[in-house]
Design an enzyme around this catalytic site. Structure first.
Site, PDB file in Angstrom:
ATOM      1  N   GLN A  41      45.492  36.935  41.925  1.00 29.59           N
ATOM      2  CA  GLN A  41      44.216  36.036  42.958  1.00 29.59           C
ATOM      3  C   GLN A  41      44.782  34.267  42.843  1.00 29.59           C
ATOM      4  O   GLN A  41      44.453  33.855  43.623  1.00 29.59           O
ATOM      5  CB  GLN A  41      42.984  35.876  42.109  1.00 29.59           C
ATOM      6  CG  GLN A  41      41.191  34.822  42.746  1.00 29.59           C
ATOM      7  CD  GLN A  41      40.459  35.771  42.352  1.00 29.59           C
ATOM      8  OE1 GLN A  41      40.429  36.747  41.833  1.00 29.59           O
ATOM      9  NE2 GLN A  41      38.967  35.376  42.465  1.00 29.59           N
ATOM     10  N   ASP A  89      31.487  38.648  45.097  1.00 32.88           N
ATOM     11  CA  ASP A  89      31.138  38.873  43.875  1.00 32.88           C
ATOM     12  C   ASP A  89      29.070  38.522  44.531  1.00 32.88           C
ATOM     13  O   ASP A  89      28.382  38.530  43.382  1.00 32.88           O
ATOM     14  CB  ASP A  89      31.486  38.090  43.209  1.00 32.88           C
ATOM     15  CG  ASP A  89      33.057  38.263  42.459  1.00 32.88           C
ATOM     16  OD1 ASP A  89      33.174  40.005  43.314  1.00 32.88           O
ATOM     17  OD2 ASP A  89      33.600  37.919  41.565  1.00 32.88           O
ATOM     18  N   LEU A 118      38.512  34.235  46.731  1.00 31.06           N
ATOM     19  CA  LEU A 118      38.501  34.627  47.737  1.00 31.06           C
ATOM     20  C   LEU A 118      37.924  35.287  48.818  1.00 31.06           C
ATOM     21  O   LEU A 118      38.270  35.275  50.188  1.00 31.06           O
ATOM     22  CB  LEU A 118      39.051  36.986  46.882  1.00 31.06           C
ATOM     23  CG  LEU A 118      40.107  36.302  46.375  1.00 31.06           C
ATOM     24  CD1 LEU A 118      40.526  37.863  45.454  1.00 31.06           C
ATOM     25  CD2 LEU A 118      41.591  36.156  46.719  1.00 31.06           C
ATOM     26  N   GLU A 133      33.431  23.901  47.128  1.00 29.18           N
ATOM     27  CA  GLU A 133      33.340  24.685  46.221  1.00 29.18           C
ATOM     28  C   GLU A 133      33.984  23.797  44.654  1.00 29.18           C
ATOM     29  O   GLU A 133      33.880  22.688  44.738  1.00 29.18           O
ATOM     30  CB  GLU A 133      34.852  25.054  46.035  1.00 29.18           C
ATOM     31  CG  GLU A 133      35.727  25.988  44.808  1.00 29.18           C
ATOM     32  CD  GLU A 133      34.151  26.629  43.739  1.00 29.18           C
ATOM     33  OE1 GLU A 133      33.985  26.696  42.753  1.00 29.18           O
ATOM     34  OE2 GLU A 133      34.610  27.764  45.458  1.00 29.18           O
ATOM     35  N   TYR A 173      45.015  49.753  29.875  1.00 27.28           N
ATOM     36  CA  TYR A 173      43.055  50.260  29.370  1.00 27.28           C
ATOM     37  C   TYR A 173      43.669  50.701  27.961  1.00 27.28           C
ATOM     38  O   TYR A 173      43.997  52.107  28.076  1.00 27.28           O
ATOM     39  CB  TYR A 173      42.158  51.146  30.305  1.00 27.28           C
ATOM     40  CG  TYR A 173      42.386  50.706  32.019  1.00 27.28           C
ATOM     41  CD1 TYR A 173      41.168  49.325  32.432  1.00 27.28           C
ATOM     42  CD2 TYR A 173      43.613  50.831  32.423  1.00 27.28           C
ATOM     43  CE1 TYR A 173      41.253  49.332  33.376  1.00 27.28           C
ATOM     44  CE2 TYR A 173      43.214  50.805  34.483  1.00 27.28           C
ATOM     45  CZ  TYR A 173      42.211  49.317  34.081  1.00 27.28           C
ATOM     46  OH  TYR A 173      42.272  49.493  35.843  1.00 27.28           O
ATOM     47  N   GLY A 185      39.821  49.656  40.045  1.00 29.13           N
ATOM     48  CA  GLY A 185      40.274  50.102  40.587  1.00 29.13           C
ATOM     49  C   GLY A 185      40.612  49.174  41.758  1.00 29.13           C
ATOM     50  O   GLY A 185      41.738  49.935  42.595  1.00 29.13           O
TER      51      GLY A 185
END
Length: 515
Positions: free
Chosen positions: A113, A292, A15, A35, A210, A301
C-alpha cells in the site's frame, strides 16, 4: 467567500479515494481529493493486486507500474506457524499465487500500500485530479442540487460546492457517522499493537506468517515482510506502554530466534483494531461511500485493499455518466445493491479465515464455509440492480462459479481470446471506458440498433471487427450468430439477446435510468 466548484469531492486519499479520482479522470471528470494526513500511507498495510484489480489498473495505465513496484519474484509464502522459523501448522500458499490465466488476461502484482498509493496519486493528478494533503472536511450539507462542504487546512477554512461527495474517509468515517448510517457484522475482534524491525532471518521473497504462540500477547501474532530486505512488521495483542526490551523479547518469540538482535524502527509503532463490519447503506442522497468507510475485515484474505480499488472503479463510470447527462441520477442508486452484498460475503469469508488461522477459540456454527472454487470470490460475484436487464429466469444468486461462467446480465463478462488486426487480445481488454456491444457475425439488427443509441458505445462484430480466436465466443456468451451482448464500462454484462428478440434501446434507457 466564493465557493470553489467541482463535479466530485472525494474525502480521503487512501487506496479507495485515489482510485475513484483516477478512474474519474479516465472518464474525463476532474475531482478534488482532500486528505487530513500530510502524505500517503507510510506504514505496511495492504499488499497485493489481484488479476481483476490489475485489469482495472490496466485501464488507467498503471498496471505495469504496480508490477514494477512489487518485490522481486523470489518466492511467496503464507503459513500458520508457531514462529517464523518454527513449527508450521498449515501451509496456506507456497511459491506463487493461484493460476487464473483461464479467467483473466491479467496477472498478479504484489505492491504494498505504501508503494501503490503514490502510483495512484501520480496518475490521478496526471488525469486531472486535484489532491490536497493536510486538509480535512470540517462539515458538509447536501440538498437536491449538490453538496456544500467546509474544508480546513493550515491557512484557514474555505467552502467547496460539488455535485457529489465520495466518502473514502476510512474505517472511522466521520461522514458515515454524520449521515447516521450504522454498521452490522461481527464487530471488534481484537486490539493489536505493532512494530517494524530489521533483522536478518535468512528469508527471501514475500512472507506472511500467522502465528499461534502462547508466549505472545493474546496468544497470537502476525509477522509480514516489507518492501525493504530484512525489514519486517510484527503485530501482537494490545499492551500498554511496551518497552524496547519487551519488544525485543516478543520479536525473538515471534521469529523463533532466541538470540536475535533486531533493530527497532522507531516510526514503525502502530496500534489498531481487527474488526468485521459492513455499513448498513453505501449511499445517502448525493453521498456515496467506498473502501474502509463501508467495509472493514480481518486482513486474512487480501481483499480489503483490492476491493477499495475496485469500489472506485465501479463507482467512477456511474458518476461520470450522470454528470455528463448520459444517465439519470438514479443510476447511482445501484451503488449500494451492487457493492454491499459482495462486501458482506467477503467480510464473512475473511472472518472465517481469521478464526481458522488466528482465533480458533471463536469457532462456532455461524462460521461461513469456504466459497468453492476460490476463483468465484475474484470473478464470480454479480452486480444485481436496476442497472442491469435481468433475464426472466435469473435466480439472482449473488455468486456464480467463475470457472463455469453464464454471461447472464449482472455477471462478469468472461475472458475469451479474440484477434483484432492480427493481434491477440481478450474480450476483457475491450472494457473499461465505454459501453461495449459484442455482436455475432450475423447480428446486423443489433449493430444498427447500437449505432442509433444516444450513447458512447464501442461496437465489435465477430468476423468484421474482431475474430473469434478459439471458436468459443458465442457459446461462452450464450448467444447465436444473430445475438449480442451489451457490456457496461466496468466489464459486467448489462443486457443479452440470444438471437433477435428484445429491444436494445428500451434496455439501455432502463439500465441508465433515463426518463
Amino acid at each position: 467567500m466564493t465557493d470553489e466548484q467541482y463535479p466530485v469531492l472525494v474525502v480521503g486519499a487512501g487506496l479507495a479515494g485515489l482510485s475513484v479520482a483516477m478512474f474519474l479522470g479516465v472518464q474525463g471528470v476532474p475531482a478534488l481529493v482532500v486528505e487530513r494526513h500530510p502524505t500517503t500511507s507510510i506504514y505496511p498495510k495492504a499488499r497485493g493486486q489481484f488479476p481483476h484489480t490489475m485489469e482495472a489498473l490496466r485501464v488507467a495505465g498503471v498496471a505495469d507500474r504496480m508490477v514494477e513496484a512489487s518485490p522481486p519474484d523470489s518466492g511467496f509464502r503464507i503459513v500458520v506457524a508457531e514462529s517464523v522459523t518454527g513449527r508450521v501448522f498449515q501451509d496456506m500458499l507456497i511459491d506463487g499465487q493461484p493460476d487464473f490465466s483461464q479467467l483473466s488476461p491479467a496477472g498478479w502484482a504484489n505492491a504494498s500500500q505504501e508503494r501503490a498509493e503514490p502510483i495512484l496519486l501520480a496518475r490521478a493528478r496526471e488525469l486531472g485530479a486535484e489532491v490536497r494533503f493536510g486538509t480535512e472536511m470540517a462539515s458538509f450539507t447536501q440538498n437536491d442540487f449538490g453538496v456544500h462542504a467546509v474544508l480546513r487546512d493550515e491557512e484557514g477554512e474555505r467552502r467547496v460546492r460539488a455535485d457529489y461527495l465520495v466518502a473514502a474517509d476510512g474505517h472511522r468515517s466521520p461522514i458515515r457517522h454524520a449521515l447516521g448510517i450504522g454498521t452490522h457484522g461481527r464487530g471488534d475482534l481484537d486490539r493489536s499493537i505493532g512494530i517494524v524491525f530489521e533483522a536478518d532471518l535468512g528469508r527471501s521473497g514475500f512472507g506472511l506468517y500467522y502465528l499461534r504462540n502462547r508466549e505472545l500477547p493474546g496468544g497470537a501474532g502476525v509477522v509480514v515482510s516489507t518492501d525493504e530486505p530484512n525489514r519486517y512488521a510484527l503485530s501482537v495483542g494490545y499492551r500498554e506502554h511496551v518497552t524496547d526490551a519487551e519488544w525485543l523479547s516478543m520479536i525473538r518469540v515471534a521469529t523463533g530466534v532466541p538470540d536475535l538482535e533486531p533493530v527497532l524502527v522507531s516510526e514503525g509503532v502502530t496500534s489498531g483494531h481487527t474488526s468485521a463490519r459492513v455499513a448498513d447503506r453505501f449511499s445517502s442522497g448525493r453521498v456515496h461511500m467506498i473502501g474502509d468507510a463501508v467495509r472493514v475485515m480481518p486482513p486474512t484474505g487480501g481483499f480489503g485493499g483490492n476491493t477499495a480499488i475496485m469500489d472506485g472503479y465501479y463507482l467512477a463510470w456511474k458518476l461520470a455518466m450522470v454528470l455528463t447527462g448520459e444517465a439519470g441520477p438514479e443510476l447511482l442508486d445501484s451503488h449500494d445493491p451492487e457493492r454491499r452484498p459482495y462486501a458482506e460475503i467477503l467480510m464473512e469469508q475473511q472472518y472465517a479465515a481469521f478464526v481458522r488461522r488466528m482465533r480458533p477459540d471463536l469457532a462456532d456454527e455461524t462460521i461461513a464455509t469456504d466459497v468453492d472454487p476460490v476463483s468465484t470470490l475474484f470473478f464470480g460475484y454479480r452486480h444485481l440492480s436496476p442497472a442491469v436487464w435481468l433475464e426472466p429466469d435469473d435466480d439472482c444468486a449473488p455468486l456464480e462459479n467463475a470457472e463455469q461462467p453464464t454471461s447472464r446480465p449482472g455477471s462478469r463478462a468472461p475472458h475469451v481470446l479474440l484477434r483484432k488486426n492480427g493481434a491477440s487480445l481478450s474480450t476483457r481488454d475491450l472494457f473499461g471506458v465505454n459501453f461495449v456491444l459484442l455482436a455475432g457475425s450475423a447480428a446486423e439488427k443489433w449493430v444498427a440498433a447500437a449505432t442509433n443509441l444516444d450513447l458512447h458505445i464501442d461496437i465489435y462484430r465477430l468476423g468484421e471487427d474482431v475474430e473469434d480466436a478459439e471458436g468459443r465466443f458465442t457459446k461462452t456468451y450464450g448467444i447465436t450468430d444473430r445475438g449480442a451482448v451489451l457490456v457496461r464500462p466496468d466489464g459486467f454484462v448489462a443486457w443479452r439477446a440470444e438471437a433477435e428478440q428484445g429491444d436494445l434501446a428500451e434496455a439501455v434507457n432502463k439500465i441508465l435510468s433515463r426518463t
